[in-house]
Write a protein that holds these residues in place. Structure first.
Motif, PDB file in Angstrom:
ATOM      1  N   ASN A   1      40.788  44.606  49.225  1.00 43.51           N
ATOM      2  CA  ASN A   1      41.686  44.822  50.356  1.00 43.51           C
ATOM      3  C   ASN A   1      43.113  44.368  50.044  1.00 43.51           C
ATOM      4  O   ASN A   1      44.081  45.003  50.476  1.00 43.51           O
ATOM      5  N   TYR A   2      43.245  43.282  49.289  1.00 43.72           N
ATOM      6  CA  TYR A   2      44.578  42.844  48.870  1.00 43.72           C
ATOM      7  C   TYR A   2      45.245  43.902  48.002  1.00 43.72           C
ATOM      8  O   TYR A   2      46.406  44.283  48.215  1.00 43.72           O
TER       9      TYR A   2
ATOM     10  N   ALA B   1      46.258  46.970  50.006  1.00 44.21           N
ATOM     11  CA  ALA B   1      47.444  46.716  50.820  1.00 44.21           C
ATOM     12  C   ALA B   1      48.711  46.720  49.964  1.00 44.21           C
ATOM     13  O   ALA B   1      49.751  47.272  50.367  1.00 44.21           O
TER      14      ALA B   1
ATOM     15  N   ARG C   1      38.935  49.582  56.453  1.00 42.47           N
ATOM     16  CA  ARG C   1      39.003  48.446  55.544  1.00 42.47           C
ATOM     17  C   ARG C   1      38.198  48.773  54.293  1.00 42.47           C
ATOM     18  O   ARG C   1      37.148  49.417  54.368  1.00 42.47           O
ATOM     19  N   ALA C   2      38.680  48.358  53.148  1.00 42.98           N
ATOM     20  CA  ALA C   2      37.947  48.584  51.911  1.00 42.98           C
ATOM     21  C   ALA C   2      36.691  47.721  51.878  1.00 42.98           C
ATOM     22  O   ALA C   2      36.638  46.654  52.504  1.00 42.98           O
TER      23      ALA C   2
ATOM     24  N   THR D   1      35.514  41.724  47.999  1.00 39.04           N
ATOM     25  CA  THR D   1      36.078  42.464  49.127  1.00 39.04           C
ATOM     26  C   THR D   1      37.519  42.047  49.392  1.00 39.04           C
ATOM     27  O   THR D   1      38.388  42.890  49.670  1.00 39.04           O
TER      28      THR D   1
ATOM     29  N   PHE E   1      38.207  51.011  46.713  1.00 41.58           N
ATOM     30  CA  PHE E   1      38.955  51.876  47.611  1.00 41.58           C
ATOM     31  C   PHE E   1      39.540  53.026  46.803  1.00 41.58           C
ATOM     32  O   PHE E   1      39.545  52.998  45.564  1.00 41.58           O
TER      33      PHE E   1
END
Length: 482
Positions: free
Chosen positions: A354-355, A358, A373-374, A350, A378
């Motif tokens: 998310n990194y 972004a 949020r993923a 996760t 994503f």
């Protein structure tokens, strides 16, 4: 070059060739071959070099970053394969007496119990040999449950529009009509549409959570309540289990049945047509219908349960215990990482997703659901880039190959135009993710300055753009010499 092109008459090593079998007296003469089969005649060195060169042309987890969304293409520890291939496992015949196989049965029984704990289910069957077969088992058990209650009027399965394609196919194979419901602008199931869809005709709801849109269903409790209040059962597609491993359990969410893809989450390579394993877990009310065989522990001895023990079972889906090698690799992986390690799998998967999301947003790419949020994956859409430059998601995917990256999943789910579904998994480093972002930035710049360059990719591979439709519908699988 095909290996047939290397063939020369008389070349090879006949000393290693198997002896010709005796004539088959029970096969009619009309079906017997009159000429040799035409195998290539090559030296051992030529054969080794040929297949080594072929392997070097492949994209794989061993050689490249492979962010294929919804498929969890992650590195699998070699130790799991080494231990699963011990002679004591490989040499045992599947029909040997149970008393001579207590070791392997003990391992598989413990695997059953660990999967019960991981999923929060009351029982698990290991025999389904793929995720799709696990799906079939799950829906077949839903059908058996309703039939046992005399509830024959339930002839529909509800499937979200973002579901994996196997979900509606499985429902149809089990004789159900498929009713699709939409997702809203935030990627969640439309609860009003779900309420309008359920009724006395609803047998079940099939759901992937986190969904293929890369988000965790925020209203999962309400979804369960709506389905169960209508008398329907709920099915969990376990393809995205990597996102929640050790953190939340489908059984605790209220699901009645789940399949688990051991060949995605638990140490067996995914893709290439197999081998796979798709164990199914069920809640208390579906226990009688689990597929056979099951493994029981009685007085410290292990045995297989059959039709005499479970007369209401939906039956057998594979020979013996299914793909035991895949099951053993999963067992080793679970014992190796442990309970806390499984939480770290989900946490880092996760975090990586998310990194990466972004960083790509900062590089100018549009997230499909920017307010969410993923989970472990994503979606980005390059619709705006295509409208300005003509460069499509497929063009970006092909150009990534020139930069040494396999493409993410393209055009799935179809709800998002020009989408790339990206799953970095927990086994990739930040340096790898940064390199992928740099490649995406470079391709975006190329699309702005020289769209034709991107639209002509790839340039560095043995073949260029293929006609995918022609290759699927008119495959050329036969070699014909000059």
């Amino acid at each position: 070059m095909l290996i047939f092109d290397l063939s020369q008459p008389g070349r090879g090593n006949p000393a290693l060739a198997p002896a010709a079998p005796p004539p088959a007296d029970d096969i009619p003469a009309a079906y017997l071959r009159e000429t040799p089969p035409g195998w290539p005649e090559v030296s051992e060195m030529d054969a080794v070099r040929h297949y080594t060169r072929l392997s070097q042309k492949n994209f794989s987890i061993d050689t490249h970053f492979y962010p294929l969304g919804s498929c969890t293409m992650k590195y699998n520890p070699r130790v799991a394969n080494v231990l699963a291939m011990q002679r004591e496992f490989l040499a045992r015949h599947p029909l040997a007496p149970e008393e001579t196989g207590q070791g392997v049965l003990a391992c598989l029984y413990e695997l059953q119990e660990m999967l019960k704990e991981i999923t929060g289910m009351s029982g698990v069957a290991l025999s389904p040999m793929a995720g799709a077969q696990g799906e079939f088992a799950g829906v077949a058990m839903i059908r058996a449950y309703h039939r046992a209650r005399g509830d024959e009027g339930r002839n529909e399965i509800i499937v979200p529009d973002a579901a994996h394609g196997t979900n509606p196919a499985t429902a149809a194979m089990c004789g159900y009509r498929v009713r699709e419901i939409p997702t809203d602008g935030n990627g969640d199931i439309d609860l009003d549409a779900l309420r309008a869809a359920v009724g006395p005709q609803t047998a079940g709801l099939m759901l992937t959570n986190p969904s293929t849109l890369g988000v965790f269903e925020k209203t999962i409790r309400a979804i369960q309540q709506i389905a169960h209040d209508a008398g329907a059962l709920t099915y969990y597609d376990g393809a995205n289990l990597n996102a929640i491993l050790g953190r939340v359990r489908p059984g605790d969410m209220g699901f009645d049945v789940i399949h688990v893809n051991l060949h995605k989450t638990f140490a067996t390579p995914h893709g290439g047509g197999g081998p796979g394993a798709g164990p199914v877990g069920v809640s208390e009310r579906l226990l009688p219908y689990l597929p056979l065989p099951l493994i029981a522990c009685e007085n410290a001895n292990y045995r297989l349960l059959d039709e005499r023990d479970r007369p209401h079972s939906i039956g057998r889906l594979s020979a013996n215990l299914g793909n035991v090698g895949v099951l053993l690799r999963a067992y080793v992986y679970m014992r190796m990482v442990g309970k806390e390690g499984m939480k770290r799998v989900a946490d880092i998967a996760t975090l990586n997703a998310n990194y990466l999301m972004a960083e790509l947003k900062a590089a100018g790419f549009a997230a499909a659901y920017p307010a969410r949020r993923a989970s472990h994956e994503f979606i980005i859409s390059i619709k705006e880039l295509k409208e300005r430059t003509g460069v499509s998601a497929m063009d970006v995917a092909k150009r990534l190959l020139d930069y040494g990256f396999h493409a993410p999943t393209t055009y799935f789910p179809m709800l998002v135009p020009e989408c790339l579904l990206i799953e970095p998994t927990e086994t990739e480093t930040r340096q790898t993710l940064d390199s992928f972002v740099a490649a995406m930035q470079a391709i975006r710049a190329e699309a702005e300055s020289d769209p034709a360059l991107v639209k002509g990719a790839p340039y560095t591979l043995p073949v260029r753009r293929l006609d995918d439709v022609k290759a699927a519908r008119e495959p050329d699988l036969a070699w014909r010499g000059a």
